[in-house]
Write an enzyme that holds these catalytic residues in place. Sequence first.
Site, short mmCIF file in Angstrom:
data_model
loop_
_atom_site.label_atom_id
_atom_site.label_comp_id
_atom_site.label_asym_id
_atom_site.label_seq_id
_atom_site.Cartn_x
_atom_site.Cartn_y
_atom_site.Cartn_z
N LYS A 188 45.53 43.47 42.32
CA LYS A 188 44.97 44.45 41.35
C LYS A 188 43.47 44.04 41.17
O LYS A 188 42.99 42.97 40.93
CB LYS A 188 45.48 44.19 39.91
CG LYS A 188 45.22 45.51 39.08
CD LYS A 188 45.54 45.59 37.66
CE LYS A 188 44.30 44.87 37.01
NZ LYS A 188 43.21 45.68 36.84
N GLU A 263 40.85 31.06 37.23
CA GLU A 263 39.20 30.57 37.23
C GLU A 263 38.65 31.32 36.50
O GLU A 263 38.91 32.59 36.31
CB GLU A 263 38.87 31.08 38.94
CG GLU A 263 37.63 30.31 39.29
CD GLU A 263 36.24 31.04 38.92
OE1 GLU A 263 35.86 30.66 37.66
OE2 GLU A 263 36.04 31.98 39.44
N CYS A 297 30.41 33.36 36.45
CA CYS A 297 31.31 32.40 35.67
C CYS A 297 30.43 31.30 35.53
O CYS A 297 30.48 30.25 34.88
CB CYS A 297 32.40 32.28 36.23
SG CYS A 297 32.56 31.99 38.06
N GLU A 394 30.52 32.39 25.98
CA GLU A 394 30.20 32.95 27.24
C GLU A 394 29.75 34.20 27.07
O GLU A 394 30.28 35.13 26.53
CB GLU A 394 31.22 32.95 28.03
CG GLU A 394 31.04 33.29 29.70
CD GLU A 394 32.00 33.55 30.59
OE1 GLU A 394 31.95 32.65 31.59
OE2 GLU A 394 33.02 34.35 30.23
#
Length: 491
Positions: A188, A263, A297, A394
């Site tokens: 996906k 991840e 990231c 983040e």
Amino acid sequence: MSAALASPPTATKFSGNTKLFINGEWTNSSDGATFDTYNPATGETIAKVAHATKEDVDRAVKSARKALEKGAWGKMDACDRGKLMFKLADLIEANSEELARLEALNCGKTITDSRGDVGGMLNGLRYYAGWADKIEGKTVPVRGSFLSYTLRQPVGVVGQIIPWNFPLLMAAWKWGPALACGNTIVMKAAEQTPLSVLRVCELVQEAGFPPGVINLLNGMGETTGDAMVTHPDIDKIAFTGHVDTAKLITKRAADTLKRTTFELGGKSPNVVFADCDMDQAVAGAFHAIYFHGGQCCTAGSRLFIEEKIKDEFVSRLAEKAGQRRVGNQLDEKTEQGPQVSQEQLDKILGYVELGQQQGAKLVAGGKRVGDKGFFVEPTIFDNVTDDMAIAKDEIFGPVVSVLSFKDADDMIERANTTQYGLAAAVWTKNIDKAHWYAKNVKAGTVWVNCYHIVDVTTPFGGFKMSGQGRENGEAALEHYTETKTVTIALS
Ligand code: NAI
Ligand code: MG
């Protein structure tokens, strides 16, 4: 008043494929539903994309299972699997400019960065194509009169869920080891950025992959993604995205005890010692945070600078930030395109406000650019303290938090005081300090006098809440094989 864009977005059209790719065929979703995808430079819809239902997920899983157990893929020689992967890479290379433009259009990354991502995709597929016939077991010296050996077999049907920040690259990182090890795939793509991987699936067809080896679904995470995570016949989920989504996936995957690899995000400490090469470190810290508008990231979002050079360093960084060309991602001269979505724009501007409320000093940027699309100025906060939200969370945007330090032992403790552990960097000419930092910082990747150097040949992943398992390199193969021990009595 917001600043103007360095170059305005151009009108965009898209007339490519928007269907589901199941069992080697293009289909609409079972209920005909679609969702809109946008050009983030304008916020305008560029295509309506088929939204996969639970039934569509089930169809894709059945086709992947059949390809694995009854079709040509499961019986194929490993070297022929590798050949197909090389062929796909060649087709991607032949269409690389088209793919780069599509990636830029849908994702908002600059055309230059998008070309880099297509290059990374080629490296990824070719690296793992080379692995296909090198996945070996062992002969094991067991006690008694027996011969024992191990076989490494595919995990099975793997569900792969990717984010919007590097669609093509993430597809390659996930397809590469999965295909090399002989698995079949239900992927996906992210709902924000479905278009580039759809085009690649046309090339999958052209390369001659048997039907069902790679299936591509689009749709929302809560529906299509969840249907994959809970499907009893998907053996593993590989996911890249938010840490909270990974927690939810862990819970939702519990009933079927799926293998999972994650991840996730980071709040990476980028540490500058006073004995660094100042020009190199300023350029490096700039790239560390602003590459792809901070939507990375590994972004160097916590910048620890040794106190005696901090003011000079920050003023040089601020000068560069003020000169950055923010605008149309398809313009060759643009250095920073739009953020991917309204949601990300709102999140980033929310943190800018919070940073000011909590007492950090805004020294550059902080505002939206233009009044259309999702552009944000490169932003710098000085005088950030460890307890502020902008030092902990983040942000995933072009916002760097500057923290200063005097004592290295104190600094490393602060650098490690985070739930994350994805990447870290240090800038120094002193080799002892560099090795000391590399050893003591808790992160899956450490850079010395460089940043964002990620190659498919080296393991990549996180300590702590930044992930589980490793992608890339030989390390990824472990997560796409099951080990079987075979023992034979010797008469
Ligand atoms: P997300 O984690 O919600 O989405 C990533 C992928 O997971 C997408 O394909 C999404 O459809 C899917 N997904 C979402 N919910 C799901 C569920 N319940 N079950 C299965 N699949 C699901 O991330 P999102 O909302 O796009 O971004 C939010 C934040 O996540 C960003 O601001 C950033 O902080 C972080 N993020 C980190 C990334 C990384 O590279 N580590 C990539 C993208 C986002
Ligand atoms: Mg989400």
